[in-house]
Structures are given as C-alpha cells and as structure tokens.
Scaffold this motif. Structure first.
Motif, PDB file in Angstrom:
ATOM      1  N   PRO A  79       0.806  -1.217   0.000  1.00 43.41           N
ATOM      2  CA  PRO A  79       0.000   0.000   0.000  1.00 43.41           C
ATOM      3  C   PRO A  79       0.844   1.275   0.000  1.00 43.41           C
ATOM      4  N   THR A  80       0.335   2.255  -0.719  1.00 37.26           N
ATOM      5  CA  THR A  80       0.977   3.564  -0.714  1.00 37.26           C
ATOM      6  C   THR A  80       0.196   4.575   0.133  1.00 37.26           C
ATOM      7  N   VAL A  81      -0.932   4.144   0.667  1.00 36.69           N
ATOM      8  CA  VAL A  81      -1.718   5.031   1.525  1.00 36.69           C
ATOM      9  C   VAL A  81      -1.004   5.210   2.856  1.00 36.69           C
ATOM     10  N   SER A  82      -1.452   6.191   3.622  1.00 38.87           N
ATOM     11  CA  SER A  82      -0.876   6.443   4.936  1.00 38.87           C
ATOM     12  C   SER A  82      -1.044   5.223   5.842  1.00 38.87           C
ATOM     13  N   PRO A  83      -0.037   4.936   6.676  1.00 41.05           N
ATOM     14  CA  PRO A  83      -0.176   3.820   7.631  1.00 41.05           C
ATOM     15  C   PRO A  83      -1.423   3.929   8.498  1.00 41.05           C
ATOM     16  N   ALA A  84      -1.891   5.158   8.712  1.00 38.85           N
ATOM     17  CA  ALA A  84      -3.100   5.351   9.514  1.00 38.85           C
ATOM     18  C   ALA A  84      -4.329   4.762   8.841  1.00 38.85           C
ATOM     19  N   ASP A  85      -4.257   4.557   7.507  1.00 33.11           N
ATOM     20  CA  ASP A  85      -5.386   4.000   6.777  1.00 33.11           C
ATOM     21  C   ASP A  85      -5.318   2.480   6.624  1.00 33.11           C
ATOM     22  N   TRP A  86      -4.220   1.877   7.020  1.00 30.44           N
ATOM     23  CA  TRP A  86      -4.066   0.422   6.879  1.00 30.44           C
ATOM     24  C   TRP A  86      -5.156  -0.384   7.589  1.00 30.44           C
ATOM     25  N   PRO A  87      -5.680   0.067   8.744  1.00 31.29           N
ATOM     26  CA  PRO A  87      -6.740  -0.719   9.393  1.00 31.29           C
ATOM     27  C   PRO A  87      -7.970  -0.943   8.525  1.00 31.29           C
ATOM     28  N   TRP A  88      -8.115  -0.157   7.460  1.00 28.69           N
ATOM     29  CA  TRP A  88      -9.248  -0.369   6.570  1.00 28.69           C
ATOM     30  C   TRP A  88      -9.055  -1.584   5.664  1.00 28.69           C
ATOM     31  N   LEU A  89      -7.828  -2.052   5.503  1.00 27.63           N
ATOM     32  CA  LEU A  89      -7.578  -3.160   4.574  1.00 27.63           C
ATOM     33  C   LEU A  89      -8.343  -4.441   4.923  1.00 27.63           C
ATOM     34  N   PRO A  90      -8.310  -4.923   6.184  1.00 32.54           N
ATOM     35  CA  PRO A  90      -9.093  -6.128   6.479  1.00 32.54           C
ATOM     36  C   PRO A  90     -10.593  -5.902   6.363  1.00 32.54           C
ATOM     37  N   LEU A  91     -11.063  -4.695   6.692  1.00 33.80           N
ATOM     38  CA  LEU A  91     -12.490  -4.395   6.547  1.00 33.80           C
ATOM     39  C   LEU A  91     -12.881  -4.381   5.076  1.00 33.80           C
ATOM     40  N   LEU A  92     -12.028  -3.773   4.247  1.00 41.01           N
ATOM     41  CA  LEU A  92     -12.267  -3.779   2.798  1.00 41.01           C
ATOM     42  C   LEU A  92     -12.342  -5.214   2.283  1.00 41.01           C
ATOM     43  N   VAL A 140       0.088  -8.511   3.936  1.00 39.89           N
ATOM     44  CA  VAL A 140      -0.325  -9.841   3.493  1.00 39.89           C
ATOM     45  C   VAL A 140      -1.756 -10.045   3.976  1.00 39.89           C
ATOM     46  N   VAL A 141      -2.670 -10.186   3.028  1.00 43.82           N
ATOM     47  CA  VAL A 141      -4.089 -10.342   3.341  1.00 43.82           C
ATOM     48  C   VAL A 141      -4.472 -11.798   3.094  1.00 43.82           C
ATOM     49  N   GLY A 142      -4.791 -12.515   4.164  1.00 42.35           N
ATOM     50  CA  GLY A 142      -5.155 -13.919   4.058  1.00 42.35           C
ATOM     51  C   GLY A 142      -6.654 -14.115   4.154  1.00 42.35           C
ATOM     52  N   VAL A 143      -7.185 -15.010   3.330  1.00 42.83           N
ATOM     53  CA  VAL A 143      -8.613 -15.323   3.316  1.00 42.83           C
ATOM     54  C   VAL A 143      -8.778 -16.838   3.401  1.00 42.83           C
ATOM     55  N   LEU A 183     -11.373  -8.031  -5.366  1.00 40.18           N
ATOM     56  CA  LEU A 183     -10.471  -7.477  -4.358  1.00 40.18           C
ATOM     57  C   LEU A 183      -9.508  -6.478  -4.973  1.00 40.18           C
ATOM     58  N   ARG A 184      -8.935  -6.831  -6.118  1.00 31.35           N
ATOM     59  CA  ARG A 184      -7.968  -5.932  -6.742  1.00 31.35           C
ATOM     60  C   ARG A 184      -8.643  -4.646  -7.207  1.00 31.35           C
ATOM     61  N   GLU A 185      -9.841  -4.772  -7.761  1.00 31.15           N
ATOM     62  CA  GLU A 185     -10.562  -3.579  -8.223  1.00 31.15           C
ATOM     63  C   GLU A 185     -10.892  -2.655  -7.059  1.00 31.15           C
ATOM     64  N   ALA A 186     -11.395  -3.225  -5.956  1.00 28.15           N
ATOM     65  CA  ALA A 186     -11.760  -2.406  -4.804  1.00 28.15           C
ATOM     66  C   ALA A 186     -10.532  -1.784  -4.151  1.00 28.15           C
ATOM     67  N   TYR A 187      -9.461  -2.546  -4.061  1.00 28.75           N
ATOM     68  CA  TYR A 187      -8.219  -2.044  -3.458  1.00 28.75           C
ATOM     69  C   TYR A 187      -7.648  -0.897  -4.283  1.00 28.75           C
ATOM     70  N   ASP A 188      -7.595  -1.061  -5.594  1.00 28.32           N
ATOM     71  CA  ASP A 188      -7.055  -0.004  -6.456  1.00 28.32           C
ATOM     72  C   ASP A 188      -7.888   1.268  -6.356  1.00 28.32           C
ATOM     73  N   ALA A 189      -9.213   1.119  -6.342  1.00 30.19           N
ATOM     74  CA  ALA A 189     -10.094   2.294  -6.250  1.00 30.19           C
ATOM     75  C   ALA A 189      -9.909   2.999  -4.913  1.00 30.19           C
ATOM     76  N   TRP A 190      -9.770   2.229  -3.848  1.00 33.19           N
ATOM     77  CA  TRP A 190      -9.578   2.815  -2.519  1.00 33.19           C
ATOM     78  C   TRP A 190      -8.249   3.546  -2.436  1.00 33.19           C
ATOM     79  N   GLN A 191      -7.204   2.949  -2.972  1.00 33.24           N
ATOM     80  CA  GLN A 191      -5.890   3.595  -2.925  1.00 33.24           C
ATOM     81  C   GLN A 191      -5.866   4.892  -3.731  1.00 33.24           C
ATOM     82  N   ALA A 192      -6.497   4.864  -4.895  1.00 36.11           N
ATOM     83  CA  ALA A 192      -6.429   6.017  -5.796  1.00 36.11           C
ATOM     84  C   ALA A 192      -7.369   7.137  -5.389  1.00 36.11           C
ATOM     85  N   GLY A 193      -8.395   6.821  -4.605  1.00 33.24           N
ATOM     86  CA  GLY A 193      -9.463   7.791  -4.361  1.00 33.24           C
ATOM     87  C   GLY A 193      -9.299   8.688  -3.168  1.00 33.24           C
TER      88      GLY A 193
END
Length: 263
Positions: A79-92, A140-143, A183-193
């Motif tokens: 991720p290139t987003v701020s570390p403060a935004d990382w907690p959104w990754l598992p929720l996403l 690393v996002v595990g499912v 997942l990739r589509e949602a992640y890319d949109a979240w990072q770019a937006g």
C-alpha cells in the motif's frame, strides 16, 4: 465426495498484475506470502493452498480444513496510503468477500471487523499482517473460505460452508477468480481515491455489516467487557458502541471477541 483441484491455466489467465502460485500443501499461506514479500515479491502475488494444515486467524487461533474443501489464499499488497489507513484493509477485504458472495446468490454479511457470515454462521475469516521488507512494508491479506465442508468437517459448530448453505459446492476456480478480481478492483479504487474513497468504503461497509444496530458484548483483553448497541464505524474503521455511559470506540486489534446479545 469429489473435490476437484484448482485450474492453474484459468488462474494464469488473470490480469497481469495478479500472479497466482498454487501449492498442494502448506502450513499457512500467510507465512509463505510473507516470506515471498521479504524476498522482494511485488504487489499482486497470490499464494493459494489446496490443503492448508496450520492456518492462522486472529489471536493465533488455528484453522484447518480437508484438502480442496476451501479457498485458502493470501495476497501480497504494498500500500501507498498512509499507515493510519491500513486498518481499513481487512475491513475492505471482508466487505468485498461478502459482496462477491451476495452476487453469487448467498445471503452474506460482515461481522465487524472482517468475519464473513451466512446468517449467524461464519463462512470466511480474514487475517491481515504487516511485513517489513527491504523495499518497505507490505501487507499480506489472508482469506479462508469454507466451500465444500460437510457438517462433520466444520472446525467449529458455529461455522458453515457454501455446500451446506445451498446444497451444492461452487467451482472453486471460478469463485477464486471472481474474488481476486473484485479485491484488486476495490483495493485499487480505494488507494487512488483518497479520503473520498475511504468515505465511500465506510458507507458501503456499514450498509453490509450485520453488527451495526445490534446489541453487542465486546470482550476486552483486560477482562472487562463493553456492552451496548453497535452504533456505527468511525473514520478509522473502529466500532462505535453506545452504552449506558455514552459511546466507546474500539479497534479490531483491541478486542478478543464481539458477540451479539440480542439473538
């Protein structure tokens, strides 16, 4: 029961920024993906196991399923987003898995923060780990998603599988392709937006979160529970619990369990 292997050729045809490594057996796809990240693996590497023998969940809980009965995979992200935004990754991730299952006809929802449920039964778990590498931190996002497990094979009585929910197990390869693409589509949109994308994610997540609006009991490491109504999710992805003395905000890393008490 016949449980076909994943189709490596179909997985190889995914978008070029997703590279899927299929392992017949491994202890934990998260552990393998983390090692690949430390070795320099780029964003988009997916490690998937036909049989995971020592899968890990939150608080080091173990999880194992019979060979080819589940989808167990881990995705390397940088991720290139701020570390403060990382907690959104598992929720996403939980939100996208539930949304993908709903599109396939299953009545799926997310229990805060990221367990995916069918009704009140768990169908999928998600584990996010931060990995320090020579080129910066990776996620690393595990499912782990139960596909064809029978009632006798479920690791816990509160779980379920797609087979038990519908009477038939879907094609695991097709489902994995759909999950990874979403997942990739949602992640890319979240990072770019930026902040606007996080606000949209927050709104969509709350709409699909079965915890919101329910009376809950939040078990804390200290042993002192928090009880009240799950009133929402704040801008950092933390659960807002409205109790007798006002609102309390808890983060996913701060809690042991969240249980609904209005069942």
């Amino acid at each position: 029961m016949r449980r076909p292997s994943l189709d490596a050729d179909r997985l190889a045809a995914l978008a070029p920024d997703l590279v899927v490594e299929v392992l017949e057996t491994t202890t934990s796809t998260n552990a393998v993906a983390a090692e690949r990240a430390r070795e320099g693996a780029p964003e988009g590497l997916v490690v998937v196991a036909e049989h995971q023998t020592a899968g890990r969940g939150r608080l080091n809980r173990t999880w194992e399923t019979p060979a080819r009965s589940a989808l167990t995979f881990s995705l390397v992200l940088r991720p290139t987003v701020s570390p403060a935004d990382w907690p959104w990754l598992p929720l996403l991730t939980g939100h996208v898995v539930a949304k993908t299952l709903r599109a396939a006809g299953y009545d799926a929802g997310v229990k805060w923060p990221n367990d995916v449920l069918l009704g009140d039964q768990k169908i999928a778990g998600i584990l996010l780990e931060r990995v320090e590498t020579g080129t910066g931190p990776a996620a690393v996002v595990g499912v782990g998603l139960n596909v064809s497990l029978t009632a006798d094979e479920l690791p816990v009585p509160t779980g379920t599988s797609l087979l038990l929910a519908s009477g038939a197990a879907p094609d695991r390869t097709a489902l994995l392709v759909s999950l990874l693409g979403s997942l990739r589509e949602a992640y890319d949109a979240w990072q770019a937006g930026g902040s606007a994308a996080t606000a949209r994610l927050r709104s969509s997540y709350v709409a699909g979160c079965v915890t919101i609006g329910r009376e809950v009991r939040v078990e804390m490491p200290s042993g002192e529970p928090i009880t009240g109504r799950a009133a929402g999710v704040d801008e950092s992805g933390r659960l807002v619990v409205a109790g007798a003395t006002g609102e309390t905000v808890v983060g996913a890393g701060d809690v042991v369990h969240v249980r609904a008490t209005d069942q």
